[in-house]
Design an enzyme around this catalytic site. Sequence first.
Site, mmCIF file in Angstrom:
data_model
loop_
_atom_site.group_PDB
_atom_site.id
_atom_site.type_symbol
_atom_site.label_atom_id
_atom_site.label_comp_id
_atom_site.label_asym_id
_atom_site.label_seq_id
_atom_site.Cartn_x
_atom_site.Cartn_y
_atom_site.Cartn_z
ATOM 1 N N GLU A 50 49.339 37.919 -7.787
ATOM 2 C CA GLU A 50 48.601 37.560 -9.001
ATOM 3 C C GLU A 50 48.533 38.682 -10.033
ATOM 4 O OE1 GLU A 50 47.399 34.844 -10.096
ATOM 5 O OE2 GLU A 50 47.349 33.484 -8.396
ATOM 6 N N SER A 82 -0.427 19.222 29.068
ATOM 7 C CA SER A 82 -0.940 20.237 29.995
ATOM 8 C C SER A 82 -0.297 21.603 29.807
ATOM 9 C CB SER A 82 -0.720 19.776 31.434
ATOM 10 O OG SER A 82 -1.480 18.620 31.723
#
Length: 736
Positions: free
Chosen positions: A44, A302
Site C-alpha cells: 500500500e 438452604s
Amino acid sequence: MAKVVVAEDGTPLWRFADADGVWRYSVSLDQVSPYYLEALLTYEDRWFYSHPGINPLSIGRAVWQNLTNQRVISGGSTLSMQVARLIEPHNKTLLGKMRQVFRTLQLEWHYSKDQILTIYINRAPYGGTLQGIGAASWAYLDKPPSELTRAEAALLAVLPQAPSRLRPDRYPDRAQEARDKVLDRLEEFGVWSHERVSDIKQETVWLAERQAPQLAPLLARRLLAESSSDVIHTTIDAALQRRLEDMVMGWKSQLPPSTSMGILVVEHSTMAVKAYIGSADLNDKSRFGHVDMITAWRSPGSTLKPFAYGMALDDGLIHAESLLQDVPRQFGDYRPGNFDTGFSGPVSASDALVRSLNLPAVQVLEAYGPKRFTGNMRNAGIVLRFPLNSDPNLSLILGGTGMRMDQLVSGYSAFVRQGKVAALRYRPEDPLIERQLISRGAAWIVRRTLAGEARPVPDNQISDITPLAWKTGTSYGYRDAWTIGMNGGYLIGIWVGRPDGTPVAGQFGYATAVPILHQINHLLINRNSQTIQNWPKDPRPPTVSRAVICWPQGQSLPAGDPNCRQRRQAWILDGTIPPTLPSIGQDTGIGGWLNLWVNEQGKRVASDCHGAISKRLALWPIALETWLPLSERRASRLPERDETCPPIGYDTSPPLLILGLKEGAILKKLPGTQSLDLRLDTQGGRGKRWWFINGETLMETEADQPMVKTLTLSGRYQISVLDESGQVSSVSFILD
C-alpha cells in the site's frame, strides 16, 4: 461507538455494533503480526514513514498508469490519505480530493506515523460490517491478528481495497488472486524470498462462513454499561465458557418447559470469574433467555445454612459434634419442617449440616440471632433482601429471604479463603476486595464437613487439597434449585428454575443441580492435571483440634463416666468445647445435669438420709424423649427410690398420666371456627406440672389445675408434661 467484549486471552466473546451496524476490535501495532505490517506497507505505501502524508511520486505513477491503460489501475493514495478518507468520506471530485489532502496534512501535523497507522488498521473495511484487522482476523480466521501467518497476512492486507468483492468467505478465488498480487509485490521488493512466496502460493484460500462472537452475552450486556473502552477485557476463560454453553444446550432439552439455568465458575485464588452463563439460551423466549439469573433476586433455599454454623462455631455456641434437636417445634406463628417431612431427634451439628436438616439450623440461628446474622452477612458484602417493613427472622435460614447468585457464590469464598468473603472479579483491572466473615478455623471445619470429612482423623490422613464440597438448596414450592460447590481451585454456582417464579414440581437441588455440578467439576479437574497440582493446599489450621466429647452434655468426660451416654470425636475451635446448645424456651430443669442423692445401693434417697451420697445425672433434653431408646429415657435413667428413706417429693408418686386425649387422636375444629380450645388434665404424679408443646415451654400448673391451650394452626402436635418427681408423659395428635 462499536465495542467488543473479550476473554482473558483476547478471544472476542460478544460485540456491540455502532450506530451504523459496524463492529470492530481495536488493537495496537504490537498486537499485530509483523508479517501483516510488512505486507500492508509494501503493497500500500512503501514510503509511509518517509513522506509527509502525500507522495507525489505515487500520485504521478497512478496518473500515468491510469492514462496509459485507460482504466483505474491504482489510486496513488498513501495510507495517511486513506485514513483521512475513512475518518471523513468525500465525493470523488476535485474539491473532494483537495479536502482529503487538507485532512491528510492535518493528520500528519497532529499525529505520529504509528498513530496514523494504528487508526488505519482499526478502521480499514473488511467486508460487510467488519472494520479493522482485529475484527477481520477473528471473524475470518478465528485467531488474534498477532498469530497471522504470512499467507493470512498477505490476504488481509489486500482486502480493504475491495472488501465486498474480495470477501474470502464468499469469493475465495478472487481473494486468492488478490493475495498473490501482494505476494508478488513482496517478492519484487525483496521483502520475502522467492522460495517462501512460491510456498505460500501453494496454499489455497478457503474459509467457513463468517461467525460473529457469541459467548457470555449476558455478562457482556452487564459490563457494557460499566466501561467506556471500545475493548472490554474480562477474566473469562473462552474455552471453558464455550464448553459450558454447549453443555447447557444439551441440559436444556432435559429441563421442564420455561425453565432456565444460571452457572458461575470462579477461580477462588484470584476470584476471577472464568465462566458466566446467565440463562439456558439467550434466544429462547419461552425460557426467558434474556433474563440474567445470576443477578436476579431469588430465594436461596438452604444454601445459607453453612454460614449460620460457621458463625455459631466462632461464637462458641457449638462444636462440630454438638447435640442438636431435629424435633417438631413452633416459633410463634412459624412452624418449620424438614424436606422429607420426617424428624430424626438427636443429631450432631455436622450431620445436620450435611443432611440439610431444617430444625437444627433454625435452632442454631435462634441462638445466634437472625438480625445479627443478617448484619454480619451485609458487612461482608452479602445483601439479604426482606419484604418492606419486615425484620430478619428465623425463616431466612430456610430460604425466607432474597439474594443474588453472584453474591451467594461470593459469600462461599469465605470457606475457601480462610474465612474472608471476596468480591467477584469480572475484569483484570478489578481489585481484589475481601472482608472477614468467619474465622479461618470455622471456615475449615464447615468446608471439610460439606466435603464429607467431618470425622476427625490424624493430619497425615487429611487430604492436602479439599475434595469437592457442596451445599444444595430448594426454595418453597420448588421454585429454585441450587447447589454451590467448592473444589481445590474453583467455586461453582448453579441455579435451575423458572425466571417467572412459577413452581416446578419435583425440581430440587439434589436431583436437578447436583448432577450438573459433578459434570462441571469433572470437566475442571480433567482439563489440565498440571493446574490441579498448583491448587492451594488446605492444611488444618492451628486453631482447630480434635476432642472426644460425650452426649448428652456435649463436653469431655473421663473414660468410664456413666454420664457419657454416647462418645463422639469432634473438631473443636480454639480449644473450646461448648456444652449442648439448649433450645430457647425450654426449661433448664428438663435437661442438662440433675443433682440427686443415692445410698450405697444406688437408690434415690433424701439428702439427710444416712449414708446419702451426692450424684449428678446427665439427662437428655426432654424434646428428644420420643426418639431415644427406652434405656436412655428419663424414666429409665432415674435410680429407683428407696422407700425406707424416700427423697422429698418422690415418696408416694403414682404414674403420671394425661387425661382427655388419646394417643394419635385426630381433632377437628368446629364448623365456622378458626381455632380449637384444648383442655387436658393429669392423673398421678407429684407436685407442680410443666407443660410443653412440640418441645417448647407452654405453661406451669398446679397438680389439680387443667392445662388449657387455644390452637389455630393445623398439623401434628405433641403435648408433654413433667412433674416434680421427674416423671414425663406425652401424647401426640393431629389437628385437622
